[in-house]
Motif scaffolding. Structure first.
Motif, PDB file in Angstrom:
ATOM      1  N   GLY A 128      13.582   7.163   0.668  1.00  0.00           N
ATOM      2  CA  GLY A 128      12.582   6.252   1.418  1.00  0.00           C
ATOM      3  C   GLY A 128      11.268   6.785   1.192  1.00  0.00           C
ATOM      4  O   GLY A 128      10.947   7.849   1.393  1.00  0.00           O
ATOM      5  N   ILE A 129      10.480   5.822   0.776  1.00  0.00           N
ATOM      6  CA  ILE A 129       8.896   5.706   0.764  1.00  0.00           C
ATOM      7  C   ILE A 129       8.247   5.485   2.151  1.00  0.00           C
ATOM      8  O   ILE A 129       8.867   4.115   2.528  1.00  0.00           O
ATOM      9  N   VAL A 130       7.535   6.155   2.912  1.00  0.00           N
ATOM     10  CA  VAL A 130       6.860   5.587   3.958  1.00  0.00           C
ATOM     11  C   VAL A 130       5.355   5.110   3.498  1.00  0.00           C
ATOM     12  O   VAL A 130       4.820   6.333   3.111  1.00  0.00           O
ATOM     13  N   ILE A 131       4.641   4.174   3.576  1.00  0.00           N
ATOM     14  CA  ILE A 131       3.370   3.720   3.224  1.00  0.00           C
ATOM     15  C   ILE A 131       2.368   4.573   4.269  1.00  0.00           C
ATOM     16  O   ILE A 131       2.659   4.488   5.789  1.00  0.00           O
ATOM     17  N   GLY A 132       1.190   4.964   3.790  1.00  0.00           N
ATOM     18  CA  GLY A 132       0.289   5.563   4.814  1.00  0.00           C
ATOM     19  C   GLY A 132      -0.966   5.028   4.749  1.00  0.00           C
ATOM     20  O   GLY A 132      -1.759   4.958   6.054  1.00  0.00           O
ATOM     21  N   THR A 133      -1.378   4.382   3.555  1.00  0.00           N
ATOM     22  CA  THR A 133      -2.413   3.519   3.602  1.00  0.00           C
ATOM     23  C   THR A 133      -2.514   2.145   2.907  1.00  0.00           C
ATOM     24  O   THR A 133      -1.816   2.307   2.119  1.00  0.00           O
ATOM     25  N   ALA A 134      -3.115   1.092   3.427  1.00  0.00           N
ATOM     26  CA  ALA A 134      -2.781  -0.185   2.613  1.00  0.00           C
ATOM     27  C   ALA A 134      -2.913  -0.185   1.074  1.00  0.00           C
ATOM     28  O   ALA A 134      -3.820   0.566   0.513  1.00  0.00           O
ATOM     29  N   ALA A 135      -1.827  -0.796   0.499  1.00  0.00           N
ATOM     30  CA  ALA A 135      -1.905  -0.824  -1.027  1.00  0.00           C
ATOM     31  C   ALA A 135      -1.970  -2.508  -1.221  1.00  0.00           C
ATOM     32  O   ALA A 135      -1.027  -3.020  -0.849  1.00  0.00           O
ATOM     33  N   LYS A 136      -2.644  -2.662  -2.300  1.00  0.00           N
ATOM     34  CA  LYS A 136      -2.952  -4.034  -2.878  1.00  0.00           C
ATOM     35  C   LYS A 136      -3.383  -3.852  -4.158  1.00  0.00           C
ATOM     36  O   LYS A 136      -4.453  -3.342  -4.278  1.00  0.00           O
ATOM     37  N   TYR A 137      -2.502  -4.396  -5.093  1.00  0.00           N
ATOM     38  CA  TYR A 137      -3.060  -4.634  -6.468  1.00  0.00           C
ATOM     39  C   TYR A 137      -3.324  -2.961  -6.982  1.00  0.00           C
ATOM     40  O   TYR A 137      -4.331  -2.758  -7.780  1.00  0.00           O
ATOM     41  N   VAL A 138      -2.476  -2.229  -6.535  1.00  0.00           N
ATOM     42  CA  VAL A 138      -2.741  -0.757  -7.114  1.00  0.00           C
ATOM     43  C   VAL A 138      -2.101  -0.467  -8.221  1.00  0.00           C
ATOM     44  O   VAL A 138      -1.197  -1.076  -8.598  1.00  0.00           O
ATOM     45  N   SER A 139      -2.865   0.541  -9.182  1.00  0.00           N
ATOM     46  CA  SER A 139      -2.074   0.937 -10.607  1.00  0.00           C
ATOM     47  C   SER A 139      -1.040   1.940 -10.034  1.00  0.00           C
ATOM     48  O   SER A 139      -0.909   2.505  -9.209  1.00  0.00           O
ATOM     49  N   GLU A 140      -0.229   2.286 -11.133  1.00  0.00           N
ATOM     50  CA  GLU A 140       0.677   3.267 -10.898  1.00  0.00           C
ATOM     51  C   GLU A 140       0.114   4.826 -10.781  1.00  0.00           C
ATOM     52  O   GLU A 140       0.381   5.528 -10.142  1.00  0.00           O
ATOM     53  N   ASP A 141      -1.156   5.008 -11.301  1.00  0.00           N
ATOM     54  CA  ASP A 141      -1.968   6.217 -11.306  1.00  0.00           C
ATOM     55  C   ASP A 141      -2.303   6.407  -9.890  1.00  0.00           C
ATOM     56  O   ASP A 141      -2.331   7.634  -9.374  1.00  0.00           O
ATOM     57  N   GLU A 142      -2.731   5.219  -9.130  1.00  0.00           N
ATOM     58  CA  GLU A 142      -3.253   5.685  -7.698  1.00  0.00           C
ATOM     59  C   GLU A 142      -2.119   5.433  -6.691  1.00  0.00           C
ATOM     60  O   GLU A 142      -2.407   5.577  -5.490  1.00  0.00           O
ATOM     61  N   ALA A 143      -0.965   4.757  -7.167  1.00  0.00           N
ATOM     62  CA  ALA A 143       0.029   4.372  -6.046  1.00  0.00           C
ATOM     63  C   ALA A 143       0.415   5.279  -5.134  1.00  0.00           C
ATOM     64  O   ALA A 143       0.573   5.183  -3.922  1.00  0.00           O
ATOM     65  N   SER A 225       3.367   0.156  -7.223  1.00  0.00           N
ATOM     66  CA  SER A 225       2.371  -0.568  -7.930  1.00  0.00           C
ATOM     67  C   SER A 225       2.895  -1.846  -7.772  1.00  0.00           C
ATOM     68  O   SER A 225       2.190  -2.902  -7.720  1.00  0.00           O
ATOM     69  N   HIS A 226       4.109  -2.261  -8.302  1.00  0.00           N
ATOM     70  CA  HIS A 226       4.829  -3.504  -8.612  1.00  0.00           C
ATOM     71  C   HIS A 226       4.747  -4.291  -7.272  1.00  0.00           C
ATOM     72  O   HIS A 226       4.330  -5.488  -7.254  1.00  0.00           O
ATOM     73  N   LEU A 227       5.198  -3.696  -6.131  1.00  0.00           N
ATOM     74  CA  LEU A 227       5.136  -4.265  -4.805  1.00  0.00           C
ATOM     75  C   LEU A 227       3.832  -4.744  -4.481  1.00  0.00           C
ATOM     76  O   LEU A 227       3.576  -5.870  -3.920  1.00  0.00           O
ATOM     77  N   SER A 228       2.795  -3.870  -4.770  1.00  0.00           N
ATOM     78  CA  SER A 228       1.359  -4.239  -4.281  1.00  0.00           C
ATOM     79  C   SER A 228       0.897  -5.436  -5.138  1.00  0.00           C
ATOM     80  O   SER A 228      -0.120  -5.892  -4.623  1.00  0.00           O
ATOM     81  N   GLN A 229       1.390  -5.716  -6.172  1.00  0.00           N
ATOM     82  CA  GLN A 229       1.042  -6.867  -6.869  1.00  0.00           C
ATOM     83  C   GLN A 229       1.487  -8.165  -6.254  1.00  0.00           C
ATOM     84  O   GLN A 229       1.019  -9.338  -6.297  1.00  0.00           O
ATOM     85  N   LEU A 230       2.611  -7.865  -5.566  1.00  0.00           N
ATOM     86  CA  LEU A 230       3.338  -9.229  -4.819  1.00  0.00           C
ATOM     87  C   LEU A 230       2.689  -9.362  -3.275  1.00  0.00           C
ATOM     88  O   LEU A 230       2.989 -10.554  -2.872  1.00  0.00           O
ATOM     89  N   MET A 231       2.435  -8.242  -2.742  1.00  0.00           N
ATOM     90  CA  MET A 231       2.262  -8.303  -1.404  1.00  0.00           C
ATOM     91  C   MET A 231       1.522  -7.214  -0.833  1.00  0.00           C
ATOM     92  O   MET A 231       1.594  -6.087  -1.556  1.00  0.00           O
TER      93      MET A 231
END
Length: 281
Positions: A128-143, A225-231
């Motif tokens: 499981g990944i738990v998100i810590g800061t909001a991610a929107k349109y992030v690249s793989e390098d910064e994900a 990164s992929h999910l952040s392109q969608l939501m």
């Protein structure tokens, strides 16, 4: 850090597991281990605490889900090459995404409750990944900079509901208690390589799954990164990143859970969950 939540009477309290395996109470420092507590600043403040100064929690407390107030529980399907092979399916071109109801979330030692009419309940140990800061349109390098940490998940699935009732897989994934989560959140800094973790699942002492996150088709940065392109991914959102081979439905003949079975799901460095299956009547 290994952060957790435990039940104290009718209240859930935040806690920390110290280096000796002792649970320490964090109630004086954070209200809950939820999205608001997972920012780099908040985690930095918790990391600066001396565990020896925190109150000890007596005994072996009843652990709650390690994250509170989860907004989204996003799942990635068919993300292990060996799992796709056991199902006879091609590797997907893009991550397969579905949602699991947050009402399915349960603690790492809570019973798994088979709903009425269920007869094909299956196991899926997942990182499981738990998100810590909001991610929107992030690249793989910064994900990965948006990830607070990792935990053990079990994407429990009622295959008959999932496949026969039509529509989305969500139907077979969202029954109450079908989202065990825990035992604690291990912060990202403590996991040297999340793509080199051993995942196991045992049923009644028999090992059913034994895989490694190195066999993921889509890497963790690719998934985030992929999910952040969608939501927008919000702090406290949880992502289940797929399961290795060995699920009950992939066996010949298939093997499914029944009341009284005991599951042990574990990931190296992240802990283990032990649960008993019972029927809802």
């Amino acid at each position: 850090m290994k952060l957790l939540r435990y039940r104290d009477g009718g209240r859930i309290r935040p806690g920390l597991l110290d280096g000796d395996g002792q649970v320490r109470d964090l109630s004086d420092h954070v209200d809950d281990l939820d999205g608001a507590a997972l920012s780099p600043q908040s985690l930095g403040r918790l990391a600066a605490l001396d565990p020896d100064t925190l109150p000890k929690v007596d005994g072996a407390p009843d652990l709650a889900p390690c994250i509170g107030g989860v907004g989204k529980y996003v799942c990635i399907g068919l993300n292990y090459s060996d799992h796709a092979a056991e199902l006879g399916m091609e590797h997907p071109e893009h991550p397969v995404v579905f949602l699991k109801a947050t009402s399915a979330i349960s603690g790492p030692n809570d019973d798994i409750v088979q709903p009425r009419g269920a007869s094909t309940t299956d196991w899926e140990v997942e990182l499981g990944i738990v998100i810590g800061t909001a991610a929107k349109y992030v690249s793989e390098d910064e994900a990965m900079s948006h990830v607070a940490g990792f935990c053990v998940l079990n994407d429990v699935s009622e295959r008959d509901f999932q496949m026969r009732l039509g529509g989305q897989w969500t139907k077979g994934k969202s029954c109450d208690s079908f989202g065990p989560m825990g035992p604690w959140l291990v912060t990202r800094d403590e996991v040297a390589d999340p793509h080199a973790l051993e995942l196991t699942c045992e049923v009644n002492g028999d090992r059913m799954q034994h895989g490694n996150s190195a066999n993921m088709i889509f890497s963790l940065p690719r998934i985030v990164s992929h999910l952040s392109q969608l939501m927008t991914l919000h702090p406290g959102d949880v992502i289940a990143t797929g399961t290795p081979a060995g699920v009950g439905g992939g066996r010949k003949p298939p093997v499914f859970l029944k009341p009284g079975d005991v599951l042990r799901t574990a990931i190296s460095g992240l802990g283990e969950m032990v649960q008993t299956v019972r029927s809802d009547g």
